[in-house]
Enzyme design. Structure first.
Site, PDB file in Angstrom:
ATOM      1  N   TYR A 168       3.195  -2.583  17.660  1.00 15.04           N
ATOM      2  CA  TYR A 168       4.169  -3.197  17.023  1.00 15.04           C
ATOM      3  C   TYR A 168       4.494  -4.693  17.517  1.00 15.04           C
ATOM      4  CZ  TYR A 168       8.114  -4.388  13.976  1.00 15.04           C
ATOM      5  OH  TYR A 168       9.077  -4.798  13.276  1.00 15.04           O
TER       6      TYR A 168
ATOM      7  N   THR B 126      18.164  -4.796  10.834  1.00 15.57           N
ATOM      8  CA  THR B 126      18.503  -4.823   9.481  1.00 15.57           C
ATOM      9  C   THR B 126      18.879  -3.546   8.873  1.00 15.57           C
ATOM     10  OG1 THR B 126      17.294  -7.068   9.443  1.00 15.57           O
ATOM     11  CG2 THR B 126      18.279  -6.282   7.388  1.00 15.57           C
TER      12      THR B 126
ATOM     13  N   TYR C  98      -3.262 -21.167  12.869  1.00 12.90           N
ATOM     14  CA  TYR C  98      -3.978 -21.902  11.408  1.00 12.90           C
ATOM     15  C   TYR C  98      -3.178 -22.873  11.134  1.00 12.90           C
ATOM     16  CZ  TYR C  98      -6.986 -18.194   9.771  1.00 12.90           C
ATOM     17  OH  TYR C  98      -7.938 -17.306   9.378  1.00 12.90           O
TER      18      TYR C  98
ATOM     19  N   GLY D 278       6.692   1.795   1.877  1.00 12.03           N
ATOM     20  CA  GLY D 278       7.439   1.386   0.636  1.00 12.03           C
ATOM     21  C   GLY D 278       7.514   2.405  -0.261  1.00 12.03           C
TER      22      GLY D 278
ATOM     23  N   ARG E 160      15.324   5.434  11.925  1.00 12.84           N
ATOM     24  CA  ARG E 160      15.929   4.271  12.646  1.00 12.84           C
ATOM     25  C   ARG E 160      17.438   4.679  12.760  1.00 12.84           C
ATOM     26  NH1 ARG E 160      13.844  -1.304   9.921  1.00 12.84           N
ATOM     27  NH2 ARG E 160      13.099  -0.069   8.091  1.00 12.84           N
TER      28      ARG E 160
ATOM     29  N   HIS F 226      14.519   3.729   4.050  1.00 11.11           N
ATOM     30  CA  HIS F 226      13.691   4.981   4.015  1.00 11.11           C
ATOM     31  C   HIS F 226      14.752   5.811   4.624  1.00 11.11           C
ATOM     32  CE1 HIS F 226      10.695   7.702   3.697  1.00 11.11           C
ATOM     33  NE2 HIS F 226      10.065   6.988   3.135  1.00 11.11           N
TER      34      HIS F 226
ATOM     35  N   ASN G  59       0.951  -1.259  -0.078  1.00 13.90           N
ATOM     36  CA  ASN G  59       0.186  -0.013  -0.033  1.00 13.90           C
ATOM     37  C   ASN G  59       0.807   1.144   0.054  1.00 13.90           C
ATOM     38  OD1 ASN G  59       1.058   0.108   2.538  1.00 13.90           O
ATOM     39  ND2 ASN G  59      -0.956   0.605   3.578  1.00 13.90           N
TER      40      ASN G  59
HETATM   41  P1  NAD Z   1       9.526  -1.269   5.429  1.00 19.75           P
HETATM   42  O1  NAD Z   1       8.690  -0.287   6.206  1.00 19.75           O
HETATM   43  O2  NAD Z   1      10.384  -0.788   4.429  1.00 19.75           O
HETATM   44  O3  NAD Z   1       8.811  -2.143   4.300  1.00 19.75           O
HETATM   45  C1  NAD Z   1       7.228  -2.558   4.859  1.00 19.75           C
HETATM   46  C2  NAD Z   1       6.575  -2.515   3.776  1.00 19.75           C
HETATM   47  O4  NAD Z   1       4.981  -3.061   4.059  1.00 19.75           O
HETATM   48  C3  NAD Z   1       6.333  -1.162   3.000  1.00 19.75           C
HETATM   49  O5  NAD Z   1       6.529  -1.161   1.588  1.00 19.75           O
HETATM   50  C4  NAD Z   1       4.895  -0.729   3.393  1.00 19.75           C
HETATM   51  O6  NAD Z   1       4.554   0.120   2.341  1.00 19.75           O
HETATM   52  C5  NAD Z   1       4.164  -2.124   3.207  1.00 19.75           C
HETATM   53  N1  NAD Z   1       2.817  -2.003   4.123  1.00 19.75           N
HETATM   54  C6  NAD Z   1       2.725  -1.493   5.293  1.00 19.75           C
HETATM   55  N2  NAD Z   1       1.404  -1.649   5.767  1.00 19.75           N
HETATM   56  C7  NAD Z   1       0.837  -2.263   4.613  1.00 19.75           C
HETATM   57  C8  NAD Z   1      -0.631  -2.680   4.556  1.00 19.75           C
HETATM   58  N3  NAD Z   1      -1.435  -2.428   5.459  1.00 19.75           N
HETATM   59  N4  NAD Z   1      -0.514  -3.152   3.375  1.00 19.75           N
HETATM   60  C9  NAD Z   1       0.199  -3.139   2.602  1.00 19.75           C
HETATM   61  N5  NAD Z   1       1.364  -3.038   2.812  1.00 19.75           N
HETATM   62  C10 NAD Z   1       1.747  -2.506   3.801  1.00 19.75           C
HETATM   63  O7  NAD Z   1      10.041  -1.979   6.555  1.00 19.75           O
HETATM   64  P2  NAD Z   1      11.181  -3.332   6.260  1.00 19.75           P
HETATM   65  O8  NAD Z   1      12.441  -2.840   7.274  1.00 19.75           O
HETATM   66  O9  NAD Z   1      11.322  -3.683   5.089  1.00 19.75           O
HETATM   67  O10 NAD Z   1      10.545  -4.541   7.286  1.00 19.75           O
HETATM   68  C11 NAD Z   1       9.824  -5.524   6.418  1.00 19.75           C
HETATM   69  C12 NAD Z   1       9.264  -6.646   7.529  1.00 19.75           C
HETATM   70  O11 NAD Z   1      10.283  -7.107   8.432  1.00 19.75           O
HETATM   71  C13 NAD Z   1       8.212  -5.898   8.560  1.00 19.75           C
HETATM   72  O12 NAD Z   1       7.275  -6.848   8.640  1.00 19.75           O
HETATM   73  C14 NAD Z   1       9.046  -5.770   9.649  1.00 19.75           C
HETATM   74  O13 NAD Z   1       8.200  -5.652  10.822  1.00 19.75           O
HETATM   75  C15 NAD Z   1       9.923  -6.742   9.552  1.00 19.75           C
HETATM   76  N6  NAD Z   1      11.321  -6.524  10.388  1.00 19.75           N
HETATM   77  C16 NAD Z   1      12.333  -5.671   9.964  1.00 19.75           C
HETATM   78  C17 NAD Z   1      13.189  -5.469  10.757  1.00 19.75           C
HETATM   79  C18 NAD Z   1      14.404  -4.501  10.083  1.00 19.75           C
HETATM   80  O14 NAD Z   1      15.244  -4.129  10.833  1.00 19.75           O
HETATM   81  N7  NAD Z   1      14.195  -3.884   8.895  1.00 19.75           N
HETATM   82  C19 NAD Z   1      13.373  -6.019  11.899  1.00 19.75           C
HETATM   83  C20 NAD Z   1      12.518  -6.712  12.437  1.00 19.75           C
HETATM   84  C21 NAD Z   1      11.508  -6.956  11.600  1.00 19.75           C
HETATM   85  N1  UDP Z   2      -9.166 -14.398   2.669  1.00 21.60           N
HETATM   86  C1  UDP Z   2      -8.425 -13.643   1.743  1.00 21.60           C
HETATM   87  N2  UDP Z   2      -8.074 -14.374   0.736  1.00 21.60           N
HETATM   88  C2  UDP Z   2      -8.342 -15.674   0.363  1.00 21.60           C
HETATM   89  C3  UDP Z   2      -8.950 -16.483   1.274  1.00 21.60           C
HETATM   90  C4  UDP Z   2      -9.276 -15.698   2.485  1.00 21.60           C
HETATM   91  O1  UDP Z   2      -8.166 -12.433   1.898  1.00 21.60           O
HETATM   92  O2  UDP Z   2      -7.760 -15.952  -0.649  1.00 21.60           O
HETATM   93  C5  UDP Z   2      -9.442 -13.705   3.841  1.00 21.60           C
HETATM   94  C6  UDP Z   2     -11.066 -13.850   4.091  1.00 21.60           C
HETATM   95  O3  UDP Z   2     -11.529 -12.759   3.604  1.00 21.60           O
HETATM   96  C7  UDP Z   2     -11.068 -14.032   5.775  1.00 21.60           C
HETATM   97  C8  UDP Z   2      -9.796 -14.171   6.161  1.00 21.60           C
HETATM   98  O4  UDP Z   2      -8.813 -14.513   5.138  1.00 21.60           O
HETATM   99  O5  UDP Z   2     -11.429 -12.668   6.105  1.00 21.60           O
HETATM  100  C9  UDP Z   2      -9.379 -15.591   6.835  1.00 21.60           C
HETATM  101  O6  UDP Z   2      -9.914 -16.551   6.009  1.00 21.60           O
HETATM  102  P1  UDP Z   2     -10.617 -17.882   6.535  1.00 21.60           P
HETATM  103  O7  UDP Z   2     -10.719 -18.712   5.738  1.00 21.60           O
HETATM  104  O8  UDP Z   2      -9.724 -18.333   7.501  1.00 21.60           O
HETATM  105  O9  UDP Z   2     -11.996 -17.385   7.437  1.00 21.60           O
HETATM  106  P2  UDP Z   2     -13.418 -17.245   7.002  1.00 21.60           P
HETATM  107  O10 UDP Z   2     -13.212 -16.946   5.813  1.00 21.60           O
HETATM  108  O11 UDP Z   2     -13.852 -18.673   7.411  1.00 21.60           O
HETATM  109  O12 UDP Z   2     -13.746 -16.158   8.046  1.00 21.60           O
HETATM  110  N1  UDP Z   3      18.726   5.659  18.434  1.00 22.82           N
HETATM  111  C1  UDP Z   3      19.635   6.565  18.617  1.00 22.82           C
HETATM  112  N2  UDP Z   3      19.609   7.755  17.865  1.00 22.82           N
HETATM  113  C2  UDP Z   3      18.811   7.818  16.584  1.00 22.82           C
HETATM  114  C3  UDP Z   3      17.990   6.692  16.411  1.00 22.82           C
HETATM  115  C4  UDP Z   3      17.957   5.555  17.167  1.00 22.82           C
HETATM  116  O1  UDP Z   3      20.051   6.559  19.819  1.00 22.82           O
HETATM  117  O2  UDP Z   3      18.812   8.612  15.909  1.00 22.82           O
HETATM  118  C5  UDP Z   3      18.637   4.554  19.109  1.00 22.82           C
HETATM  119  C6  UDP Z   3      17.553   3.940  19.835  1.00 22.82           C
HETATM  120  O3  UDP Z   3      17.060   4.613  20.845  1.00 22.82           O
HETATM  121  C7  UDP Z   3      17.736   2.537  20.019  1.00 22.82           C
HETATM  122  C8  UDP Z   3      18.541   2.228  19.072  1.00 22.82           C
HETATM  123  O4  UDP Z   3      19.296   3.317  18.540  1.00 22.82           O
HETATM  124  O5  UDP Z   3      18.299   2.300  21.408  1.00 22.82           O
HETATM  125  C9  UDP Z   3      18.121   1.382  17.837  1.00 22.82           C
HETATM  126  O6  UDP Z   3      16.961   2.148  17.278  1.00 22.82           O
HETATM  127  P1  UDP Z   3      16.205   1.914  15.955  1.00 22.82           P
HETATM  128  O7  UDP Z   3      15.014   2.680  16.056  1.00 22.82           O
HETATM  129  O8  UDP Z   3      17.038   1.989  14.765  1.00 22.82           O
HETATM  130  O9  UDP Z   3      15.428   0.373  16.064  1.00 22.82           O
HETATM  131  P2  UDP Z   3      14.831  -0.415  17.446  1.00 22.82           P
HETATM  132  O10 UDP Z   3      15.684  -1.410  17.533  1.00 22.82           O
HETATM  133  O11 UDP Z   3      14.908   0.503  18.450  1.00 22.82           O
HETATM  134  O12 UDP Z   3      13.446  -0.881  16.976  1.00 22.82           O
END
Ligand code: NAD
Ligand code: UDP
Ligand code: UDP
Length: 456
Positions: A273, A303, A287, A166, A314, A309, A162
């Site tokens: 989160y 990572t 599931y 991203g 971060r 971005h 969305n």
């Molecule tokens: P990011 O913000 O760059 O990417 C997330 C993407 O998800 C974006 O492109 C955003 O537009 C999309 N998105 C968000 N909400 C959405 C929605 N409702 N529908 C469709 N798209 C949606 O973050 P990232 O660093 O690439 O992280 C990717 C995944 O890895 C995330 O799930 C994050 O929680 C997990 N993760 C990342 C890190 C890290 O350090 N980068 C650490 C731990 C976990």
């Molecule tokens: N769903 C989806 N795409 C699919 C199948 C399911 O987005 O191809 C969604 C669906 O709308 C539902 C959710 O996934 O809200 C959970 O699906 P599940 O079959 O587990 O639940 P149910 O449809 O029986 O509530």
């Molecule tokens: N942090 C910092 N200065 C900044 C941004 C982050 O000192 O400008 C610190 C933050 O308080 C945390 C660590 O760096 O202790 C990692 O922060 P980040 O937001 O990257 O990721 P987190 O691991 O907290 O999700």
């Protein structure tokens, strides 16, 4: 009568101006009639200015002078053009040059559009080996690197995003490729497509981004995950959930093994989160148990890498951008809190290995080399080679104080461990941000082609 007088003035002016153009020494002419004892410079541009200024009150005088000048242009001046060497003339020339440059730019764009697009040379897989893979959040930082890797392997990729955090630019080098599709969709809403594997990464990941709209963060990680699990159930796809080290909260066990249940404040600023991801994990195993969905859970630790971005707040992006701009490096709190940073290509290798494995319990994916944030600030300052000061700002609420993955499980079941040393990854990341900061318009591209796209 007044008009006749004005016309007379105009004719006298034209004659004077005409004479002055013919006078290579640029001698001054004295006019005492319409200019009210003003001196007119022999320079035609200045002359016209004075006439304009003084004769404005006369209404039509200025226009008549201009008409007369147009009808009888001075020697060397094209009809209708401005005087050569005059200010107006220069402005016209600059304007014309700008128009020509614009026209040329449009032409280049048009010609570029006709050149067939070149894509990285992907492996060919026949339909039996080729998988249809959905990556939610595939236009984000991690997702786009995963897209590169899987595209190069010859699979068909569907990216659903969305664009909250991203960008299309992260995957633009694949747009139009027959194996690639980009869908603008919010995964909080159901999605009905046919796929073999799902990497479910959609979720904001940086604290400022996920705290920006906490309710939406919870919906994305709960409703969005239900939809992806529902989709996986319907089509029989394998699904990998991108979880996080944040499920451990501010840990009181160090380093963190997967068996540790965590220490999360359920109502703190990070809860949307942390708890969202914890529910996502719970949903995955519900599931799996109830609906036989084939699930994988990756607990991703901090990572970094190109395509992060610029404004995600971060620590890596903040420090690098501050250092590149010679601004103060902002350390939140004492800087004694620790993190372990993994380069994005290592994470991609781990995600792919986990998906391919038969291991269904959560797996930590992170680099176990732990550093304090203060050390990290110094490393970045040295890598950039700047003189930024490191300043201490107030600590943020609920900031985890220590974080380091125990990766024994990943080593044992996936034969995986990170390979890219921090300094090496930082060089690439700094280079990326340097180019980003240098961009001033859309046509200046900064397409990062990582090593993963060179693999076959
Ligand atoms: P990011 O913000 O760059 O990417 C997330 C993407 O998800 C974006 O492109 C955003 O537009 C999309 N998105 C968000 N909400 C959405 C929605 N409702 N529908 C469709 N798209 C949606 O973050 P990232 O660093 O690439 O992280 C990717 C995944 O890895 C995330 O799930 C994050 O929680 C997990 N993760 C990342 C890190 C890290 O350090 N980068 C650490 C731990 C976990
Ligand atoms: N769903 C989806 N795409 C699919 C199948 C399911 O987005 O191809 C969604 C669906 O709308 C539902 C959710 O996934 O809200 C959970 O699906 P599940 O079959 O587990 O639940 P149910 O449809 O029986 O509530
Ligand atoms: N942090 C910092 N200065 C900044 C941004 C982050 O000192 O400008 C610190 C933050 O308080 C945390 C660590 O760096 O202790 C990692 O922060 P980040 O937001 O990257 O990721 P987190 O691991 O907290 O999700």
């Amino acid at each position: 009568m007044k008009q006749l007088f004005a016309f007379g003035v105009a004719i006298v002016l034209v004659i004077c101006l005409y004479k002055s153009w013919g006078n290579p020494t640029g001698a001054k002419l004295t006019l005492g009639i319409a200019a009210g004892e003003n001196e007119l410079d022999a320079n035609p541009e200045r002359s016209r200015y004075v006439v304009d200024r003084d004769a404005d009150g006369e209404g039509t005088v200025r226009r008549r002078v201009e008409v007369a000048l147009r009808r009888h242009p001075p020697v060397g001046e094209e009809a209708g053009g401005a005087e050569v060497g005059s200010k107006d003339g220069h402005i016209d020339e600059v304007h014309q040059a700008k128009q020509q440059i614009l026209a040329l730019e449009r032409k280049i764009q048009e010609l570029e559009g006709r050149i067939p697009r070149k894509y990285p040379d992907v492996t060919f897989l026949n339909y039996k080996n080729r998988k249809r893979i959905l990556i939610t959040g595939g236009a984000g930082f991690v997702g786009s690197h995963l897209v590169d890797y899987l595209m190069m392997q010859g699979h068909e990729l569907i990216v659903v995003d969305n664009f909250f955090t991203g960008r299309k630019r992260n995957v633009e080098h694949w747009l139009g490729h027959e194996n690639f599709e980009l869908i603008h969709h919010d995964i909080v809403n159901p999605l009905f497509i046919e796929v073999d594997e799902i990497y479910h990464l959609a979720s904001p990941a940086s604290p400022p981004h996920y705290m920006y709209n906490p309710v939406k963060t919870i919906k994305t990680n709960t409703l969005g995950t239900i939809n992806m699990l529902g989709l996986a159930k319907r089509v029989g796809a394998k699904v990998l959930i991108a979880s996080t080290s944040e499920v451990y909260g501010d840990p009181d066990v160090h380093p963190q093994p997967e068996t540790y249940w965590g220490h999360v404040n359920p109502i703190g600023p990070r809860a949307c989160y942390d708890e969202g991801k914890r529910v996502a994990e719970t949903l995955a195993y519900a599931y799996a148990k109830q609906e036989n969905v084939n699930v994988r859970v990756a607990r991703i630790f901090n990572t970094y890498g190109p395509r992060m971005h610029m404004n995600d707040g971060r620590v890596v992006s903040n420090f690098i951008i501050q250092a590149l701009q010679n601004q103060s490096i902002t350390m939140y709190g004492s800087g004694k809190q620790t993190r372990s940073f993994q380069y994005v290509s290592d994470l991609v290798d781990g995600l792919v290995a986990l998906m391919a494995s038969n291991y269904t319990l959560p797996v930590n994916l992170g680099n176990p080399v732990e550093r304090t944030i203060e050390e990290f600030a110094v490393i970045i300052r040295d890598s950039v080679g700047c003189k930024s000061k490191i300043v201490e700002l107030p600590a943020v609420e609920d900031d985890p104080q220590r974080r380091k993955p125990d990766i024994a499980r990943a080593k044992r079941y996936l034969d995986w461990e990170p390979r890219v040393p921090l300094k090496e990854g930082l060089i690439k990341t700094i280079e990326y941000f340097r180019k980003e900061l240098a961009r001033s318009n859309h046509s200046q591209r900064n397409i990062f082609v990582p090593e993963t796209t060179e693999k076959k």
